[in-house]
Enzyme design. Structure first.
Site, short mmCIF file in Angstrom:
data_model
loop_
_atom_site.label_atom_id
_atom_site.label_comp_id
_atom_site.label_asym_id
_atom_site.label_seq_id
_atom_site.Cartn_x
_atom_site.Cartn_y
_atom_site.Cartn_z
N LEU A 92 0.84 -1.20 0.00
CA LEU A 92 0.00 0.00 0.00
C LEU A 92 0.88 1.25 0.00
O LEU A 92 1.93 1.28 0.64
CB LEU A 92 -0.89 0.00 1.24
N HIS A 108 -0.26 -11.72 9.41
CA HIS A 108 1.04 -12.16 8.88
C HIS A 108 1.40 -13.52 9.51
O HIS A 108 1.22 -13.70 10.71
CB HIS A 108 2.10 -11.12 9.24
N GLU A 141 3.52 2.57 7.85
CA GLU A 141 4.28 2.72 6.60
C GLU A 141 5.54 1.86 6.56
O GLU A 141 6.26 1.87 5.57
CB GLU A 141 4.59 4.20 6.33
#
Length: 200
Positions: A92, A108, A141
């Protein structure tokens, strides 16, 4: 009620587990939209069969930022509160992550921060760990680096293959993803640094 936007690229087994939890009343949320970046993804066909709002937004050849703007538009159109990545195989953009800050969840197949990125089960076997597992975390991020919401531990057996370990981890993924979504949807948590603390 919390409206979920589910992004997937493949078979969608975690999406199915979430949808089942919603349908059976174990997860107090509703699925606003299921979006796949791959038209051939089995998961999007399952969403269509179940009568859910299923959207194909092909990503091939599109710049990440350009594609993510289309994605944001589609999620907004469906009034999504929480974005859940369920085998979504695209990174993303920062723009997307900021748009849904602390409202994007991912699962995950390792006990983060160990073995981020691709082939986590293979990494676990290569390193000879005795335990692996799965992690539901907020997306920031960094690479698989957001605050951890829930984890489940899976033993690694001598002679394990990637397939055998992956199958055992997947069972736990299906269990804890819905639990983590439920916790976030309830708002009964706070974030202290990188730690997600459940409020009683």
């Amino acid at each position: 009620m919390t409206r979920l936007g589910i992004l997937l690229s493949g078979r969608g087994s975690n999406f199915v587990a979430i949808a089942d939890s919603v349908a059976e009343g174990r997860l107090n949320a509703e699925i606003g939209v299921v979006i796949s970046n791959r038209p051939e993804a089995p998961g999007i066909a399952i969403a269509q069969e179940r009568g859910l709002n299923a959207v194909v937004l092909p990503s091939r050849g599109l710049d990440r930022e350009v594609y993510d703007r289309q994605l944001i538009e589609e999620l907004r159109r469906s009034n999504v509160d929480l974005v859940c990545l369920a085998g979504y195989m695209r990174l993303l953009s920062g723009h997307f992550i900021r748009e849904f800050a602390m409202r994007i969840l991912n699962i995950h197949p390792s006990l983060l921060p160990a073995f981020p990125g691709l082939d986590a089960q293979h990494q676990a076997l290569e390193h000879g760990v005795k335990y692996s597992g799965c992690t539901v975390h907020f997306v920031d991020e960094g690479l698989d680096s957001g605050p951890i919401i829930k984890q489940a531990v899976v033993p690694v057996h001598d002679g394990d293959t990637v397939e055998a370990l992956s199958a055992r981890i997947l069972v736990e993924e299906h269990r804890i993803y819905a639990e983590a979504i439920g916790l976030v949807a309830s708002g009964r948590y706070r974030i202290e640094g990188r730690r997600v603390v459940e409020r009683q």
